[in-house]
Scaffold this motif. Structure first.
Motif, PDB file in Angstrom:
ATOM      1  N   LEU A  22      -9.246 -11.449  -0.220  1.00 50.00           N
ATOM      2  CA  LEU A  22      -9.992 -12.497  -0.916  1.00 50.00           C
ATOM      3  C   LEU A  22     -10.045 -13.787  -0.107  1.00 50.00           C
ATOM      4  O   LEU A  22     -11.076 -14.471  -0.077  1.00 50.00           O
ATOM      5  CB  LEU A  22      -9.374 -12.756  -2.291  1.00 50.00           C
ATOM      6  CG  LEU A  22      -9.639 -11.667  -3.341  1.00 50.00           C
ATOM      7  CD1 LEU A  22      -8.829 -11.918  -4.598  1.00 50.00           C
ATOM      8  CD2 LEU A  22     -11.130 -11.597  -3.675  1.00 50.00           C
ATOM      9  N   ASP A  23      -8.946 -14.141   0.538  1.00 54.09           N
ATOM     10  CA  ASP A  23      -8.958 -15.348   1.370  1.00 54.09           C
ATOM     11  C   ASP A  23      -9.993 -15.227   2.482  1.00 54.09           C
ATOM     12  O   ASP A  23     -10.679 -16.195   2.825  1.00 54.09           O
ATOM     13  CB  ASP A  23      -7.567 -15.606   1.964  1.00 54.09           C
ATOM     14  CG  ASP A  23      -6.588 -16.165   0.939  1.00 54.09           C
ATOM     15  OD1 ASP A  23      -7.058 -16.587  -0.143  1.00 54.09           O
ATOM     16  OD2 ASP A  23      -5.375 -16.177   1.222  1.00 54.09           O
ATOM     17  N   LEU A  76       2.618 -10.500 -17.520  1.00 54.60           N
ATOM     18  CA  LEU A  76       3.184  -9.162 -17.681  1.00 54.60           C
ATOM     19  C   LEU A  76       2.862  -8.265 -16.490  1.00 54.60           C
ATOM     20  O   LEU A  76       3.665  -7.416 -16.089  1.00 54.60           O
ATOM     21  CB  LEU A  76       2.656  -8.526 -18.969  1.00 54.60           C
ATOM     22  CG  LEU A  76       3.106  -9.167 -20.287  1.00 54.60           C
ATOM     23  CD1 LEU A  76       2.372  -8.538 -21.469  1.00 54.60           C
ATOM     24  CD2 LEU A  76       4.616  -9.012 -20.459  1.00 54.60           C
ATOM     25  N   MET A  77       1.668  -8.441 -15.917  1.00 52.43           N
ATOM     26  CA  MET A  77       1.234  -7.584 -14.808  1.00 52.43           C
ATOM     27  C   MET A  77       1.818  -7.996 -13.458  1.00 52.43           C
ATOM     28  O   MET A  77       1.716  -7.261 -12.486  1.00 52.43           O
ATOM     29  CB  MET A  77      -0.300  -7.601 -14.702  1.00 52.43           C
ATOM     30  CG  MET A  77      -0.988  -7.003 -15.913  1.00 52.43           C
ATOM     31  SD  MET A  77      -0.461  -5.296 -16.204  1.00 52.43           S
ATOM     32  CE  MET A  77      -1.171  -4.995 -17.817  1.00 52.43           C
ATOM     33  N   GLY A  78       2.404  -9.181 -13.408  1.00 50.73           N
ATOM     34  CA  GLY A  78       3.015  -9.605 -12.158  1.00 50.73           C
ATOM     35  C   GLY A  78       2.011 -10.249 -11.221  1.00 50.73           C
ATOM     36  O   GLY A  78       0.808 -10.330 -11.502  1.00 50.73           O
ATOM     37  N   PRO A  79       2.448 -10.705 -10.051  1.00 46.39           N
ATOM     38  CA  PRO A  79       1.584 -11.410  -9.112  1.00 46.39           C
ATOM     39  C   PRO A  79       0.585 -10.473  -8.419  1.00 46.39           C
ATOM     40  O   PRO A  79       0.740  -9.252  -8.407  1.00 46.39           O
ATOM     41  CB  PRO A  79       2.566 -11.991  -8.107  1.00 46.39           C
ATOM     42  CG  PRO A  79       3.736 -11.057  -8.132  1.00 46.39           C
ATOM     43  CD  PRO A  79       3.835 -10.589  -9.561  1.00 46.39           C
ATOM     44  N   MET A  80      -0.408 -11.088  -7.838  1.00 46.05           N
ATOM     45  CA  MET A  80      -1.403 -10.367  -7.046  1.00 46.05           C
ATOM     46  C   MET A  80      -0.722  -9.751  -5.823  1.00 46.05           C
ATOM     47  O   MET A  80       0.199 -10.348  -5.240  1.00 46.05           O
ATOM     48  CB  MET A  80      -2.480 -11.365  -6.599  1.00 46.05           C
ATOM     49  CG  MET A  80      -3.636 -10.785  -5.828  1.00 46.05           C
ATOM     50  SD  MET A  80      -4.679 -12.078  -5.059  1.00 46.05           S
ATOM     51  CE  MET A  80      -4.777 -13.327  -6.322  1.00 46.05           C
ATOM     52  N   LEU A  81      -1.185  -8.575  -5.422  1.00 43.23           N
ATOM     53  CA  LEU A  81      -0.662  -7.967  -4.194  1.00 43.23           C
ATOM     54  C   LEU A  81      -1.066  -8.812  -2.991  1.00 43.23           C
ATOM     55  O   LEU A  81      -2.168  -9.351  -2.937  1.00 43.23           O
ATOM     56  CB  LEU A  81      -1.206  -6.551  -4.038  1.00 43.23           C
ATOM     57  CG  LEU A  81      -0.855  -5.541  -5.150  1.00 43.23           C
ATOM     58  CD1 LEU A  81      -1.524  -4.202  -4.853  1.00 43.23           C
ATOM     59  CD2 LEU A  81       0.661  -5.391  -5.277  1.00 43.23           C
ATOM     60  N   GLU A  82      -0.158  -8.913  -2.016  1.00 42.37           N
ATOM     61  CA  GLU A  82      -0.422  -9.747  -0.844  1.00 42.37           C
ATOM     62  C   GLU A  82      -1.643  -9.256  -0.079  1.00 42.37           C
ATOM     63  O   GLU A  82      -2.438 -10.056   0.434  1.00 42.37           O
ATOM     64  CB  GLU A  82       0.811  -9.775   0.069  1.00 42.37           C
ATOM     65  CG  GLU A  82       0.703 -10.772   1.216  1.00 42.37           C
ATOM     66  CD  GLU A  82       0.473 -12.192   0.737  1.00 42.37           C
ATOM     67  OE1 GLU A  82      -0.233 -12.946   1.446  1.00 42.37           O
ATOM     68  OE2 GLU A  82       0.994 -12.558  -0.345  1.00 42.37           O
ATOM     69  N   LYS A  83      -1.828  -7.950   0.022  1.00 39.09           N
ATOM     70  CA  LYS A  83      -2.980  -7.427   0.760  1.00 39.09           C
ATOM     71  C   LYS A  83      -4.303  -7.773   0.060  1.00 39.09           C
ATOM     72  O   LYS A  83      -5.330  -7.942   0.718  1.00 39.09           O
ATOM     73  CB  LYS A  83      -2.854  -5.920   0.943  1.00 39.09           C
ATOM     74  CG  LYS A  83      -2.834  -5.101  -0.341  1.00 39.09           C
ATOM     75  CD  LYS A  83      -2.708  -3.611  -0.037  1.00 39.09           C
ATOM     76  CE  LYS A  83      -2.675  -2.751  -1.308  1.00 39.09           C
ATOM     77  NZ  LYS A  83      -2.578  -1.304  -0.990  1.00 39.09           N
ATOM     78  N   ALA A 109      -2.028  -4.940 -10.880  1.00 35.61           N
ATOM     79  CA  ALA A 109      -2.358  -5.561  -9.597  1.00 35.61           C
ATOM     80  C   ALA A 109      -3.000  -4.541  -8.658  1.00 35.61           C
ATOM     81  O   ALA A 109      -3.899  -4.881  -7.877  1.00 35.61           O
ATOM     82  CB  ALA A 109      -1.099  -6.145  -8.963  1.00 35.61           C
ATOM     83  N   ALA A 110      -2.563  -3.283  -8.728  1.00 35.38           N
ATOM     84  CA  ALA A 110      -3.142  -2.230  -7.890  1.00 35.38           C
ATOM     85  C   ALA A 110      -4.597  -1.962  -8.286  1.00 35.38           C
ATOM     86  O   ALA A 110      -5.466  -1.752  -7.428  1.00 35.38           O
ATOM     87  CB  ALA A 110      -2.314  -0.952  -8.012  1.00 35.38           C
ATOM     88  N   ASP A 111      -4.854  -1.992  -9.587  1.00 31.72           N
ATOM     89  CA  ASP A 111      -6.220  -1.806 -10.083  1.00 31.72           C
ATOM     90  C   ASP A 111      -7.121  -2.948  -9.606  1.00 31.72           C
ATOM     91  O   ASP A 111      -8.282  -2.741  -9.231  1.00 31.72           O
ATOM     92  CB  ASP A 111      -6.185  -1.747 -11.613  1.00 31.72           C
ATOM     93  CG  ASP A 111      -7.547  -1.475 -12.228  1.00 31.72           C
ATOM     94  OD1 ASP A 111      -8.333  -0.714 -11.623  1.00 31.72           O
ATOM     95  OD2 ASP A 111      -7.832  -2.012 -13.315  1.00 31.72           O
ATOM     96  N   PHE A 112      -6.565  -4.152  -9.601  1.00 26.18           N
ATOM     97  CA  PHE A 112      -7.306  -5.315  -9.129  1.00 26.18           C
ATOM     98  C   PHE A 112      -7.665  -5.164  -7.652  1.00 26.18           C
ATOM     99  O   PHE A 112      -8.790  -5.452  -7.236  1.00 26.18           O
ATOM    100  CB  PHE A 112      -6.472  -6.585  -9.354  1.00 26.18           C
ATOM    101  CG  PHE A 112      -7.119  -7.853  -8.887  1.00 26.18           C
ATOM    102  CD1 PHE A 112      -8.325  -8.291  -9.422  1.00 26.18           C
ATOM    103  CD2 PHE A 112      -6.520  -8.627  -7.891  1.00 26.18           C
ATOM    104  CE1 PHE A 112      -8.922  -9.473  -8.998  1.00 26.18           C
ATOM    105  CE2 PHE A 112      -7.104  -9.811  -7.459  1.00 26.18           C
ATOM    106  CZ  PHE A 112      -8.303 -10.243  -8.008  1.00 26.18           C
ATOM    107  N   HIS A 113      -6.721  -4.693  -6.858  1.00 28.49           N
ATOM    108  CA  HIS A 113      -6.978  -4.509  -5.432  1.00 28.49           C
ATOM    109  C   HIS A 113      -8.131  -3.529  -5.213  1.00 28.49           C
ATOM    110  O   HIS A 113      -9.011  -3.752  -4.381  1.00 28.49           O
ATOM    111  CB  HIS A 113      -5.723  -4.002  -4.715  1.00 28.49           C
ATOM    112  CG  HIS A 113      -5.923  -3.793  -3.243  1.00 28.49           C
ATOM    113  ND1 HIS A 113      -5.909  -4.832  -2.339  1.00 28.49           N
ATOM    114  CD2 HIS A 113      -6.180  -2.661  -2.516  1.00 28.49           C
ATOM    115  CE1 HIS A 113      -6.137  -4.373  -1.123  1.00 28.49           C
ATOM    116  NE2 HIS A 113      -6.302  -3.048  -1.207  1.00 28.49           N
TER     117      HIS A 113
END
Length: 473
Positions: free
Chosen positions: A449-450, A437-444, A327-331
């Motif tokens: 994205l919103d 496995l990677m868990g949910p998206m980070l709120e930030k 999720a951190a990599d996605f952010h």
């Protein structure tokens, strides 16, 4: 091709031609007492257009009370209009009191969907200001240089007969397209649609459903946008050769045939990156022809299905499928890609940035795919709103039976409540285990994205007059 037939027997001649052009496997023993014809090449087993396996000529005997009035011989080339005169012989026992009527056999053939191999632009393309320019160096095939297929009226699926290697073969294209979008449940939806007994799969397709013809392969790109030999329209038809064979085998001499096939390539809706290779776009900064224009040239009444997901959730699932590790990599990737897109939009139009292959190559995510309204507007410039059934992933997950009922009704497929309940209970197809496995998206990340997608969601909700596409809940 003009043929003279005695008016007294015109209705029988017309019937004979109807049989010849309609019946894939011809078995036409003619009863003299009923029709007034002699046997018309009985027990021939072939396809329309090559009326006999042994000869290149078809002979029709028109009878009067059992005596031959005249012999009319037609070359198989009549189907392409190459022969201007095909009348041979003198009636040995002519009818003295009958008036001769002229029949245009090409017109009869045309009514049944037979195509000539001539190249010209159909009127619809001209109405959009689009003309044939021909295939240029390093461009895709110019679809506007071919006639739109003349689809057979007795088949539900769009099919027609075309000449191939000296024989006429049934060709088909999809009755429906699941246009998109990626990581929104297209694989699951396509799987459940194909569970219907009247729905046929495509051949040599990714996951049994995706041709990637319209968005990539016709431009010489594979699924991963790597160079490959282009797939032309004939290659696209080959993906449905097995479906065409099944449709032809189950067709009868009369009646309406309900077997259909489809294409569920989830990038067709919003991947326009091949636009510079469309001949009409060569040398332009902005495209004048996109996938909707190409499809409009081919189809008369397409069925388009869209299943859309909250674009932030769609992107997260897509990233994890493609290359993401956390999720951190996605952010980190999202923060960078938003900056790239917004910088582009300061100097170019939104469309130029979202349709750019060069920009896409710089991105770590496919963030552009979630700007649904930009792509939807392109489709609605060409097709009316009723041509689309638009669903949401969230609704499909919550109540699959209700959503499937909408789909089957839209595709004019019959079902029982018991059957659709069983289909709705099938396990979900192609669920992402990696994202779990990677868990949910980070709120930030969601906030970022919103904010990026907010104007596109609002535009989509306004465009469709449906607030569900704001994804407020």
């Amino acid at each position: 091709m003009i043929v003279k037939i005695d008016e007294k027997h015109a209705q029988f001649a017309d019937l004979a031609f109807e049989c010849l052009v309609c019946t894939p496997v011809m078995r036409i023993p003619i009863d003299l007492n009923v029709l007034g014809f002699r046997d018309l090449l009985p027990q021939i087993r072939t396809v329309p257009g090559s009326f006999t396996l042994e000869h290149s000529l078809l002979t029709l005997w028109v009878m009067q009370e059992g005596a031959a009035m005249g012999t009319y011989t037609f070359s198989r080339d009549v189907l392409d209009g190459f022969i201007s005169e095909a009348f041979t012989g003198t009636p040995p026992n002519p009818c003295q009191d009958c008036v001769t009527t002229i029949y245009d056999i090409k017109n009869i053939l045309s009514l049944h969907g037979y195509l000539s191999e001539s190249k010209k632009v159909d009127s619809n393309a001209e109405e959009h200001g689009i003309r044939c320019v021909g295939q240029l160096s390093n461009t895709a095939e110019d679809l506007f240089c071919m006639d739109r297929p003349k689809y057979l009226p007795n088949l539900k699926n769009p099919c027609w007969y075309a000449k191939e290697n000296g024989r006429f073969r049934l060709k088909c294209v999809p009755y429906y397209h699941i246009l998109g979008v990626c990581k929104s449940g297209t694989t699951d939806l396509a799987y459940r649609i194909r569970a219907h007994e009247h729905v046929l799969s495509c051949s040599d397709c990714v996951k049994g459903k995706e041709t990637f013809y319209w968005c990539r392969r016709r431009y010489g790109y594979d699924v991963n946008m790597k160079s490959m030999s282009p797939c032309n329209f004939s290659c696209f038809q080959d993906k449905f050769a097995e479906a065409a064979k099944r449709i032809e085998e189950t067709s009868k001499e009369a009646g309406y045939h309900t077997l259909i096939t489809g294409d569920a390539t989830p990038s067709d809706f919003n991947d326009f990156r091949g636009w510079p290779k469309i001949p009409q776009n060569v040398g332009l900064e902005k495209p004048v022809v996109l996938t909707p224009h190409l499809m409009r040239h081919v189809y008369t009444d397409p069925k388009f299905i869209l299943i859309l997901r909250n674009p932030a959730d769609r992107l997260y699932s897509d990233f994890m499928m493609m290359s993401g590790s956390s999720a951190a990599d996605f952010h980190k990737a999202v923060s960078r890609d938003i900056q790239i897109e917004e910088n582009c939009m300061k100097n170019y139009t939104v469309e130029q940035c979202l349709y750019s292959l060069d920009i896409a190559k710089r991105l770590r995510t496919r963030i552009y795919l979630g700007c649904y309204s930009v792509f939807m507007r392109e489709w609605l410039k060409v097709f009316p709103r009723e041509q689309f059934l638009i669903l949401r992933t969230e609704d499909h997950d919550q109540d699959p039976k209700a959503q499937l009922a909408k789909v089957f009704n839209y595709l004019n497929l019959n079902y029982t409540q018991e059957w659709i309940t069983s289909i709705a209970k099938l396990p979900h197809q192609h669920a992402s285990k990696k994202k779990i496995l990677m868990g949910p998206m980070l709120e930030k990340t969601r906030v970022l994205l919103d904010n990026f997608y907010s104007r596109y969601k609002k535009d989509m909700a306004d465009l469709l007059q449906d607030k569900r596409f704001l994804w407020l809940t």
